[in-house]
Design a protein around this motif. Sequence first.
Motif, short mmCIF file in Angstrom:
data_model
loop_
_atom_site.label_atom_id
_atom_site.label_comp_id
_atom_site.label_asym_id
_atom_site.label_seq_id
_atom_site.Cartn_x
_atom_site.Cartn_y
_atom_site.Cartn_z
N PRO A 248 0.82 -1.23 0.00
CA PRO A 248 0.00 0.00 0.00
C PRO A 248 0.85 1.27 0.00
CG PRO A 248 -0.83 -1.57 1.62
CD PRO A 248 0.48 -2.12 1.13
N GLY A 249 0.45 2.23 -0.84
CA GLY A 249 1.11 3.52 -0.87
C GLY A 249 2.46 3.52 -1.55
N THR A 250 2.81 2.43 -2.22
CA THR A 250 4.09 2.34 -2.93
C THR A 250 3.87 1.82 -4.34
OG1 THR A 250 4.70 0.04 -2.43
CG2 THR A 250 5.11 1.67 -0.71
N LYS A 251 4.94 1.82 -5.13
CA LYS A 251 4.89 1.22 -6.45
C LYS A 251 5.53 -0.16 -6.46
CE LYS A 251 4.97 5.70 -8.83
NZ LYS A 251 5.68 6.58 -9.81
N ASN A 285 -2.39 -6.17 6.71
CA ASN A 285 -2.99 -4.88 6.40
C ASN A 285 -4.49 -4.86 6.68
OD1 ASN A 285 -0.78 -4.20 3.59
ND2 ASN A 285 -0.65 -3.45 5.68
N THR A 286 -5.15 -5.97 6.42
CA THR A 286 -6.59 -6.05 6.66
C THR A 286 -6.91 -5.98 8.15
OG1 THR A 286 -6.91 -7.39 4.67
CG2 THR A 286 -8.65 -7.48 6.33
N LEU A 287 -6.16 -6.71 8.94
CA LEU A 287 -6.40 -6.74 10.38
C LEU A 287 -5.90 -5.47 11.06
CD1 LEU A 287 -5.16 -10.39 10.96
CD2 LEU A 287 -7.49 -9.59 11.39
N GLY A 288 -4.77 -4.95 10.62
CA GLY A 288 -4.14 -3.82 11.27
C GLY A 288 -3.19 -4.28 12.37
N GLN A 289 -2.18 -3.46 12.60
CA GLN A 289 -1.12 -3.87 13.52
C GLN A 289 -1.59 -4.01 14.97
OE1 GLN A 289 1.77 -0.28 13.95
NE2 GLN A 289 0.64 0.02 12.04
N ASP A 290 -2.63 -3.28 15.37
CA ASP A 290 -3.10 -3.39 16.75
C ASP A 290 -3.64 -4.78 17.05
OD1 ASP A 290 -2.40 -0.78 17.16
OD2 ASP A 290 -4.43 0.03 16.99
N LYS A 291 -4.38 -5.35 16.11
CA LYS A 291 -4.93 -6.69 16.30
C LYS A 291 -3.82 -7.74 16.31
CE LYS A 291 -9.36 -5.88 16.63
NZ LYS A 291 -10.05 -6.13 17.93
N ILE A 292 -2.86 -7.59 15.42
CA ILE A 292 -1.77 -8.57 15.38
C ILE A 292 -0.90 -8.44 16.63
CG2 ILE A 292 0.27 -9.34 14.12
CD1 ILE A 292 -1.10 -8.55 11.57
N GLN A 293 -0.70 -7.20 17.08
CA GLN A 293 0.04 -7.01 18.32
C GLN A 293 -0.68 -7.70 19.49
OE1 GLN A 293 0.54 -2.92 19.57
NE2 GLN A 293 1.47 -3.50 21.51
N GLN A 294 -1.98 -7.54 19.52
CA GLN A 294 -2.77 -8.17 20.58
C GLN A 294 -2.57 -9.68 20.58
OE1 GLN A 294 -6.83 -6.86 20.60
NE2 GLN A 294 -7.52 -8.49 21.98
N PRO A 318 6.68 -4.99 16.52
CA PRO A 318 6.82 -3.53 16.57
C PRO A 318 5.48 -2.80 16.48
CG PRO A 318 7.41 -4.34 14.40
CD PRO A 318 7.15 -5.56 15.25
N THR A 319 5.51 -1.52 16.80
CA THR A 319 4.32 -0.66 16.71
C THR A 319 4.68 0.58 15.90
OG1 THR A 319 4.92 0.44 18.79
CG2 THR A 319 3.43 -1.45 18.93
N GLY A 320 3.66 1.38 15.60
CA GLY A 320 3.88 2.63 14.90
C GLY A 320 4.35 2.47 13.47
N MET A 321 3.91 1.40 12.81
CA MET A 321 4.36 1.13 11.43
C MET A 321 3.47 1.79 10.40
SD MET A 321 5.19 -2.97 11.77
CE MET A 321 3.76 -3.33 12.80
N ASP A 322 4.04 2.10 9.23
CA ASP A 322 3.22 2.49 8.10
C ASP A 322 2.69 1.22 7.43
OD1 ASP A 322 5.34 1.45 6.62
OD2 ASP A 322 6.18 3.42 6.13
N MET A 328 5.03 -6.09 5.73
CA MET A 328 6.27 -6.86 5.86
C MET A 328 6.35 -7.55 7.23
SD MET A 328 7.74 -6.69 2.99
CE MET A 328 9.29 -7.45 3.43
N SER A 329 5.83 -6.89 8.25
CA SER A 329 5.84 -7.51 9.58
C SER A 329 4.92 -8.73 9.60
CB SER A 329 5.42 -6.52 10.66
OG SER A 329 4.02 -6.30 10.66
N GLY A 330 3.92 -8.75 8.72
CA GLY A 330 3.01 -9.88 8.65
C GLY A 330 3.65 -11.15 8.13
N ILE A 331 4.83 -11.02 7.51
CA ILE A 331 5.55 -12.22 7.06
C ILE A 331 6.83 -12.42 7.89
CG2 ILE A 331 4.59 -12.07 4.73
CD1 ILE A 331 7.38 -11.04 3.81
N GLY A 332 6.86 -11.77 9.08
CA GLY A 332 7.97 -11.98 10.00
C GLY A 332 9.22 -11.21 9.67
N GLN A 333 9.08 -10.13 8.90
CA GLN A 333 10.23 -9.30 8.55
C GLN A 333 10.05 -7.91 9.18
OE1 GLN A 333 12.51 -12.19 6.45
NE2 GLN A 333 12.96 -10.20 7.32
#
Length: 484
Positions: A248-251, A285-294, A318-322, A328-333
Amino acid sequence: MNRPLRRVAVCFLVMVLALMGRATWIQFFKADTYRSDPHNPRLAIDRYSHPLGNILVDGAPVTGSAKTGGTLAYKRTYTDGPLYAPITGFSSQIYGSTQLEGVYREVLDGSDSRLARPSDALLRKRPKAGDVSTTVDARVQKAGYAALKGKKGAAVALDPATGKVLGMVSTPSYDPGAFAGSAPADRAAWDKLEKDKNKPNINRAMRQSLAPGSPFKVVVGAAALTYAPGTYPDVDSRTDADSPYPLPGTKRSLPNEDPTAPCEDATLRVAFQYSCNNVFAKAANTLGQDKIQQMAEKFGFNDPKLDIPVRAAKSVYPTGMDKPSEAMSGIGQYNDMATPLQMAMVASAVANDGTLMKPMMVDELTDGSGTSIQSFQPTQYSKPVTPTVARSLQSAMRTVATSGTGTSVQIPGLTVGAKTGTAQNGVNNSGTPYAWFLSWAKNPDGKKVAVASIVQQSDAARAEVSGGSLAGPVAKAMMKAALQ
């Protein structure tokens, strides 16, 4: 008395009173501080004036004591020191103590008040040192160590039903007996260990956090099934995920490792089977980082005080991600970090139908006569997912082991679930990727084991680095030892 003599007398009186006050202050208010000061040589003389208690594996000591003939009368010895170093740590006359040797120092040297008997005080006798009984299964420990030998890596095996650590391996390892004394040879051995570029004294199993790579997709899958049942009702529903996935937001687009894999609009089961990046990046991206953090924190991430009883390094979501970083954090990176212990906890919770038991490395503390002074019972850490979600993840992980990227870990007579992965290492993946393997197994009697293994470096060519081929055999060896 003339004035000069009176002044001298008063001066001496003040000095005597000051000296008495100082002595009183030291004796009554600072005694404990000086007594416990690690630089106080009397502490080492007292600690090593007698044989230390032992650390036990399967009821047998893997430590001992030997006479030195010096002021420090005894020094610690180790049986299979490199094998058990991640468990025992070391006890050195010069360099202190770590791991279980450090946590239970007072039990092992006899200074713990629980070891004292009434007759000890009357006879002015020091209590006999106590022992520390571990949860480690020698067969599992030896199997993991043999499978990792020659590689830089680590592995942890847990009993999902209790949280007991059955094996904890870190390689390359070191011999804690080489510097247990205070002779020049001990100092030389310590200096050599400190200068070793491979850092064998680091317990990679629980004290080093690295990017978890694709095994983290188990956490994302758990969050998807738990928090978005409308979008992800089960592991066999299509996910509407483009392949490659446009960040999202990139090419830029996120590709899959195998461009021929059926990852377009794949189900979670297929996404686990082929380790489809697009499905889990979109889910993040669908869930959002707050849900995955939880969800991640229910599995143990971001816990700065995970003591088993040795404190583990913190695993980080991590938190505060774009949005691109979130994907990328969703695949462990990105900035995801995890220890093998943490990833074993993820596998353990899934295998235990959604209940995560707190990892524990010690069963019991006993006095010099073998009488228990403290026993430790399994305790629940959390319930990350429901039994229904856990069984769905079990099913998807079984597919990985039977017809996906983890087929090398199949074990006749056992039901096995797995998740393989590699994690990028260094700027622009300039370092050798880490090979991860996350797994659990169950025998016909229902007994289970969960294992996480990582190979950080081996003799394999970069193109041959994969979780299934490098880290999988380590997990397989430990599971077989635990259940067969």
